[in-house]
Design a protein around this motif. Structure first.
Motif, PDB file in Angstrom:
ATOM      1  N   GLY A   1       0.767  -1.255   0.000  1.00 51.46           N
ATOM      2  CA  GLY A   1       0.131   0.226   0.085  1.00 51.46           C
ATOM      3  C   GLY A   1       0.989   1.105  -0.079  1.00 51.46           C
ATOM      4  N   TRP A   2       0.905   2.018  -1.081  1.00 52.48           N
ATOM      5  CA  TRP A   2       1.972   3.009  -1.257  1.00 52.48           C
ATOM      6  C   TRP A   2       1.043   4.263  -0.848  1.00 52.48           C
ATOM      7  N   GLU A   3       1.800   5.319  -0.463  1.00 47.80           N
ATOM      8  CA  GLU A   3       1.343   6.516  -0.066  1.00 47.80           C
ATOM      9  C   GLU A   3       2.011   7.673  -0.898  1.00 47.80           C
ATOM     10  N   GLN A   4       1.598   8.165  -1.825  1.00 49.18           N
ATOM     11  CA  GLN A   4       2.093   9.067  -2.929  1.00 49.18           C
ATOM     12  C   GLN A   4       2.148  10.485  -2.201  1.00 49.18           C
TER      13      GLN A   4
ATOM     14  N   LEU B   1      -1.890  11.069  -1.677  1.00 46.10           N
ATOM     15  CA  LEU B   1      -2.967  10.211  -1.885  1.00 46.10           C
ATOM     16  C   LEU B   1      -2.462   9.024  -1.697  1.00 46.10           C
ATOM     17  N   ALA B   2      -3.400   8.115  -1.330  1.00 43.82           N
ATOM     18  CA  ALA B   2      -3.014   6.671  -0.898  1.00 43.82           C
ATOM     19  C   ALA B   2      -4.118   5.774  -0.995  1.00 43.82           C
ATOM     20  N   PRO B   3      -4.018   4.708  -1.724  1.00 47.18           N
ATOM     21  CA  PRO B   3      -5.026   3.667  -2.044  1.00 47.18           C
ATOM     22  C   PRO B   3      -5.379   2.646  -0.937  1.00 47.18           C
ATOM     23  N   ILE B   4      -6.198   1.844  -0.988  1.00 45.02           N
ATOM     24  CA  ILE B   4      -6.022   0.520  -0.078  1.00 45.02           C
ATOM     25  C   ILE B   4      -5.057  -0.501  -0.680  1.00 45.02           C
ATOM     26  N   PHE B   5      -4.275  -1.130   0.177  1.00 47.71           N
ATOM     27  CA  PHE B   5      -3.414  -1.977  -0.292  1.00 47.71           C
ATOM     28  C   PHE B   5      -3.830  -2.978  -1.211  1.00 47.71           C
ATOM     29  N   GLU B   6      -2.773  -3.595  -2.220  1.00 47.86           N
ATOM     30  CA  GLU B   6      -3.169  -4.522  -3.093  1.00 47.86           C
ATOM     31  C   GLU B   6      -1.831  -5.409  -3.323  1.00 47.86           C
TER      32      GLU B   6
ATOM     33  N   ASN C   1       6.039   2.984   1.588  1.00 44.96           N
ATOM     34  CA  ASN C   1       5.744   1.589   0.939  1.00 44.96           C
ATOM     35  C   ASN C   1       5.380   0.520   2.215  1.00 44.96           C
ATOM     36  N   ASN C   2       3.868   0.664   2.228  1.00 45.05           N
ATOM     37  CA  ASN C   2       3.365  -0.184   3.567  1.00 45.05           C
ATOM     38  C   ASN C   2       3.440  -1.642   2.979  1.00 45.05           C
ATOM     39  N   TRP C   3       3.759  -2.719   3.550  1.00 47.02           N
ATOM     40  CA  TRP C   3       4.261  -3.789   3.255  1.00 47.02           C
ATOM     41  C   TRP C   3       3.972  -4.940   4.077  1.00 47.02           C
ATOM     42  N   SER C   4       3.225  -5.959   3.815  1.00 43.53           N
ATOM     43  CA  SER C   4       2.908  -7.141   4.453  1.00 43.53           C
ATOM     44  C   SER C   4       2.816  -8.319   3.776  1.00 43.53           C
TER      45      SER C   4
ATOM     46  N   VAL D   1      -4.717 -15.019   6.315  1.00 43.18           N
ATOM     47  CA  VAL D   1      -3.895 -14.425   7.399  1.00 43.18           C
ATOM     48  C   VAL D   1      -3.110 -13.286   7.256  1.00 43.18           C
ATOM     49  N   ASN D   2      -2.883 -12.506   7.750  1.00 41.44           N
ATOM     50  CA  ASN D   2      -2.071 -11.204   7.554  1.00 41.44           C
ATOM     51  C   ASN D   2      -0.734 -11.759   8.534  1.00 41.44           C
ATOM     52  N   LEU D   3       0.299 -12.120   8.033  1.00 42.21           N
ATOM     53  CA  LEU D   3       1.229 -12.677   8.775  1.00 42.21           C
ATOM     54  C   LEU D   3       2.029 -11.714   9.707  1.00 42.21           C
TER      55      LEU D   3
ATOM     56  N   ASP E   1       2.825   5.201  15.933  1.00 41.45           N
ATOM     57  CA  ASP E   1       4.290   5.454  15.707  1.00 41.45           C
ATOM     58  C   ASP E   1       4.174   6.870  15.246  1.00 41.45           C
ATOM     59  N   ARG E   2       4.589   7.842  15.900  1.00 37.39           N
ATOM     60  CA  ARG E   2       4.819   9.171  15.598  1.00 37.39           C
ATOM     61  C   ARG E   2       6.142   9.704  15.208  1.00 37.39           C
ATOM     62  N   ASN E   3       6.918   8.708  15.171  1.00 40.66           N
ATOM     63  CA  ASN E   3       8.299   8.894  15.091  1.00 40.66           C
ATOM     64  C   ASN E   3       8.600   8.767  13.187  1.00 40.66           C
TER      65      ASN E   3
ATOM     66  N   PHE F   1       4.908  -3.482   7.859  1.00 38.91           N
ATOM     67  CA  PHE F   1       6.050  -2.702   7.814  1.00 38.91           C
ATOM     68  C   PHE F   1       5.906  -1.452   6.803  1.00 38.91           C
ATOM     69  N   GLU F   2       6.204  -0.460   7.086  1.00 38.14           N
ATOM     70  CA  GLU F   2       6.244   0.852   6.291  1.00 38.14           C
ATOM     71  C   GLU F   2       7.618   1.277   6.022  1.00 38.14           C
ATOM     72  N   PHE F   3       7.991   1.109   4.651  1.00 37.17           N
ATOM     73  CA  PHE F   3       9.287   1.645   4.054  1.00 37.17           C
ATOM     74  C   PHE F   3       9.088   3.032   4.007  1.00 37.17           C
TER      75      PHE F   3
HETATM   76  P1  ADP Z   1      -1.013   6.023   8.140  1.00 35.06           P
HETATM   77  O1  ADP Z   1       0.315   5.138   7.691  1.00 35.06           O
HETATM   78  O2  ADP Z   1      -1.052   7.175   7.387  1.00 35.06           O
HETATM   79  O3  ADP Z   1      -1.124   6.363   9.414  1.00 35.06           O
HETATM   80  P2  ADP Z   1      -2.718   3.763   7.590  1.00 35.06           P
HETATM   81  O4  ADP Z   1      -1.954   3.052   8.942  1.00 35.06           O
HETATM   82  O5  ADP Z   1      -4.197   3.458   7.565  1.00 35.06           O
HETATM   83  O6  ADP Z   1      -2.282   5.055   7.498  1.00 35.06           O
HETATM   84  O7  ADP Z   1      -2.367   3.051   6.441  1.00 35.06           O
HETATM   85  C1  ADP Z   1      -1.366   3.567   5.355  1.00 35.06           C
HETATM   86  C2  ADP Z   1      -1.419   2.600   4.426  1.00 35.06           C
HETATM   87  O8  ADP Z   1      -1.177   1.285   4.695  1.00 35.06           O
HETATM   88  C3  ADP Z   1      -2.683   2.585   3.465  1.00 35.06           C
HETATM   89  O9  ADP Z   1      -2.428   2.743   2.004  1.00 35.06           O
HETATM   90  C4  ADP Z   1      -3.113   1.155   3.586  1.00 35.06           C
HETATM   91  O10 ADP Z   1      -3.471   0.632   2.355  1.00 35.06           O
HETATM   92  C5  ADP Z   1      -1.760   0.476   3.674  1.00 35.06           C
HETATM   93  N1  ADP Z   1      -1.999  -0.809   4.611  1.00 35.06           N
HETATM   94  C6  ADP Z   1      -2.726  -1.282   5.575  1.00 35.06           C
HETATM   95  N2  ADP Z   1      -2.628  -2.552   5.790  1.00 35.06           N
HETATM   96  C7  ADP Z   1      -1.783  -3.061   4.813  1.00 35.06           C
HETATM   97  C8  ADP Z   1      -1.177  -4.553   4.609  1.00 35.06           C
HETATM   98  N3  ADP Z   1      -1.585  -5.450   5.230  1.00 35.06           N
HETATM   99  N4  ADP Z   1      -0.388  -4.392   3.748  1.00 35.06           N
HETATM  100  C9  ADP Z   1       0.228  -3.437   2.978  1.00 35.06           C
HETATM  101  N5  ADP Z   1      -0.228  -2.294   3.058  1.00 35.06           N
HETATM  102  C10 ADP Z   1      -0.990  -1.992   4.044  1.00 35.06           C
END
Ligand code: ADP
Ligand code: MG
Length: 728
Positions: free
Chosen positions: A212-215, A293-298, A342-345, A352-354, A456-458, A470-472
């Motif tokens: 799930g990317w955030e652009q 702009l951010a989408p739902i992850f895929e 880059n939100n990654w899982s 199941v989300n591992l 996480d506000r850091n 994880f958020e890269f």
């Molecule tokens: P923020 O990081 O801005 O506080 P969120 O935690 O709600 O916001 O999510 C940010 C991004 O993480 C969104 O784009 C969402 O689609 C993505 N995200 C949420 N769950 C997952 C997942 N399991 N795998 C990948 N991306 C995810």
């Protein structure tokens, strides 16, 4: 030039928000222009449907007969929507997307024509590939590569063209794009993670990597942007004094979205909906005129395609609203840059989300396994991970204004830090029944509760755990996510394979039970990954010193960082995981180094031109006005003139100083560039650009920016920061 600035400003005042009506519900628009599962069910024969689904889910080959059926149905669907052309759509290593349109139209003799799209045209095409970067893989005399259909990413319609997502490879088989290695990495992580999942659930057959990317981006008035040669040619401002008001007040972040921008977003989101890009959030970012702009992850491959597509359509939609989108990581000095978190899982086919803790101790042990293995993967490959986000433009962002530094570290939060501390104390070898119960009830079992408030506000951590992913965050806004996602999934795949070997060894050779073996291996990982865990503020000297003590790399510039891509270890890693051959790794390194050199070279030329041909003449012009003024004062006041023209005389001198500074440094920079250009060795050449050419940009800029403060606003040729950033 000065007239252009004022013309642009005047015109920009007449810009009205362009109203965008939303006639249909988003859920109705969603995926309308995508050849998705739903459409396939309508248009395909049963054979074709099963064939394609098998390809998507299990990577099965699609045979010729099925391909013919698929292409014919795709054509019917596309024609029903007014489409005239088709294209293989791919992501070459230039960083943009590429396409070559062909019409469905074909003549069949006797003055007749039909619309045709055969299986072979769907499956494979031969674009004229000689002008795409290949890093020496393709010699120019056989400049040939081909594109091949990727059935896992659905075809879509953009405008009147049917776009077929494809990979792009050389005739000799090497990948020439971002997608090919990514697909291989996703396959590697699927296999490795599925094997590990079997410790916990035998039913798991497939593991999917999600993204799930955030652009982040800037929206600048189109005319104002066009009035700046640096923005037009390099995507960023090479000079410009900071605006008196910047982002200090944080008023943009919390403010409402300005109307013109809002209309742009509405239209962009409508386009995204039609293309099946599930955009969900939009908001202002910290800097003025900066948005996200951010989408739902895929699924990761689809998400990468969607991000590339988005970056492309953003520009087109923006233009309709008289905006220019700046995707550059640091378009303006002194205020926040743009990233692409880059939100990654990883998740299983059993749903199941591992990386999300579950309800039972066993599922939490599974969570811990993937959580700790990811940390370990980052620990072992931090330098390669840094390399995966290296670019000339991202170098400006890393380590400045709230962006993560060039040092890779992992943030996990206070609660999980405690959990790891407890696990570190687990007994070596067999565990007593009491210890097992204690672990299950009070450590592993408590994770879901402790995680509830894992906020996480850091924001400066380059790689942070945020509750269920994880958020890269070090990824740059301009980057193709394929590169970092390939590396991340590859290193995790390798790590999971190593983990499984170690656990199996303890089970087979030491007679440990499965969960005992898992605890034992994880304990050792916790010990050996401590250096990468960091919860503090990510910039400043303190962390740099500390990181150095911990043995973490701190490669601040792209040429330094990229070397990790061709280290023995990295080459072996990519080979072992079947993600890239040695030739492919080396080719990518060369392409990226060359891109770096070219970026700095272009910026140097543009800056030299603006400084000498725009700024210096303006300064001289203003200086002449002052000289005339002093002469006049002398005529009137005679001996007393020195007192009354004191300020002007100081100004005249100061301006001369800056003109001299500009000329001397531009000459120095041009010489440094010439010298760098004679260097044959790619690394040495890039380093020369980095260490000898680029630093002179700052010296030139300093003098120009000082002049901006001295020279009469009315004749200043370049649109100023305040005008670029605060025009809505
Ligand atoms: P923020 O990081 O801005 O506080 P969120 O935690 O709600 O916001 O999510 C940010 C991004 O993480 C969104 O784009 C969402 O689609 C993505 N995200 C949420 N769950 C997952 C997942 N399991 N795998 C990948 N991306 C995810
Ligand atoms: Mg985020």
């Amino acid at each position: 030039m000065s007239t252009l600035r004022f013309h642009a400003i005047k015109e920009s005042f007449t810009n009205k928000p362009i109203l965008v009506e939303e006639k249909e519900r988003r859920s109705d628009l969603f995926g309308k222009n995508v050849f998705n599962e739903n459409t396939m069910r309508q248009y395909f024969t049963k054979d074709a449907f099963v064939g394609v689904m098998n390809a998507i889910q299990f990577g099965k080959k699609i045979d010729r007969n099925i391909a013919d059926q698929v292409s014919s149905s795709m054509k019917d669907w596309a024609l029903s929507k007014g489409v005239t052309h088709y294209t293989h759509w791919f992501q070459p290593l230039t960083g943009t997307t590429a396409e070559k349109h062909d019409a469905f139209f074909e003549t069949i003799g006797n003055g007749m024509a039909i619309e045709k799209f055969g299986g072979s045209q769907l499956v494979q095409q031969e674009p004229d590939a000689s002008s795409f970067p290949s890093g020496g893989i393709r010699n120019t005399f056989e400049a040939r590569g081909y594109t091949a259909w990727d059935p896992t990413s659905p075809a879509f319609i953009y405008g009147t063209t049917l776009c077929i997502p494809t990979i792009f490879v050389a005739y000799t088989g090497e990948a020439l794009d971002y997608k090919t290695p990514l697909l291989r990495a996703l396959n590697a992580v699927d296999n490795a993670a599925t094997d590990v999942c079997k410790y916990f659930d035998k039913n798991v057959k497939k593991v999917t990597s999600s993204l799930g990317w955030e652009q982040e981006y800037f929206l600048i008035d189109k005319l104002l942007a066009a009035s700046r040669p640096d923005i037009t040619l390099t995507g960023r401002t090479l000079l410009g004094h900071s605006s008196a008001k910047g982002q200090q007040l944080d008023d943009h972040y919390f403010g409402s979205i300005p109307n013109r921008a809002l209309n742009f977003m509405r239209e962009l989101e409508t386009e995204c909906m039609l293309l099946g890009i599930p955009v969900k959030t939009r908001h202002n970012e910290v800097a003025p005129n900066q948005f996200e702009l951010a989408p739902i992850f895929e699924e990761a491959n689809l998400a990468v395609d969607h991000n590339s597509l988005l970056m492309d359509i953003m520009g087109r939609v923006a233009s309709r609203h008289n905006f220019k989108v700046l995707l550059h990581e640091k378009p303006f000095a002194g205020i926040n840059g743009s990233g692409k978190h880059n939100n990654w899982s990883l998740s299983t086919d059993t749903g199941v989300n591992l990386l999300s803790p579950g309800k039972t101790p066993m599922s939490n042990l599974q969570f811990l396994t993937f959580f700790i293995n990811t940390i370990k993967a980052v620990r072992e490959n931090e330098e390669l991970l840094r390399a995966s986000i290296a670019s000339a433009s991202n170098d400006h962002r890393l380590g400045a204004n709230e962006a993560p530094p060039a040092i890779m570290s992992v943030f996990i939060g206070e609660q999980l830090t405690k959990v790891l501390e407890e696990l570190e104390g687990v007994t070596k070898g067999k565990l007593s029944p009491e210890e097992k119960t204690e672990l299950k009830l009070n450590v592993v079992g408590k994770i879901p509760d402790v995680l509830l408030d894992n906020t996480d506000r850091n924001r400066t951590s380059p790689f942070a755990f945020t509750g269920n992913k994880f958020e890269f965050r070090a990824v740059g806004s301009l980057a193709n996510c394929g590169n970092p996602m390939t590396v991340l999934n590859t290193i995790v795949a390798k790590q999971l394979i190593d983990f499984k070997k170690e656990v199996d060894l303890l089970i087979d050779k030491k007679g440990l039970k499965k969960d005992e073996a898992v605890f034992n291996v994880l304990r050792e990982y916790i010990k050996s990954t401590k250096a990468i865990l960091f919860e503090g503020n990510g910039y400043g000297k303190a962390w740099e010193d500390e990181a150095k003590k911990r043995g973490l790399s701190n490669n601040k510039t792209t040429p330094e960082a990229l070397k990790a891509k061709i280290s023995k270890k990295s080459i072996a890693l990519f080979e072992d995981m079947n993600v890239m051959s040695k030739i492919e790794s080396q080719a990518r390194y060369e392409i990226e180094m060359e891109a770096y050199i070219m970026h700095i070279q272009i910026e140097g030329r543009v800056l030299g031109d603006i400084a000498r041909n725009h700024i210096v003449p303006t300064a001289v012009k203003y200086q002449n006005i002052l000289i005339e003024n002093v002469k006049g004062l002398k005529e009137i006041f005679e001996a007393k003139y020195k007192t009354v023209s004191q300020e002007q005389i100081i100004l005249i001198e100061e301006i001369s100083g800056h003109i001299e500074g500009i000329n001397a440094n531009v000459t120095k920079m041009t010489d440094a560039r010439r010298k760098a250009n004679t260097i044959e060795d790619l690394e040495q050449k890039a380093l020369a650009y980095c260490n000898n050419v680029k630093p002179l940009f700052d010296d030139i800029r300093r003098h120009c920016d000082k002049l901006e403060l001295l020279v009469d606003d009315e004749i200043w040729p370049l649109t100023k920061y305040r005008e670029l950033l605060f025009t809505r």
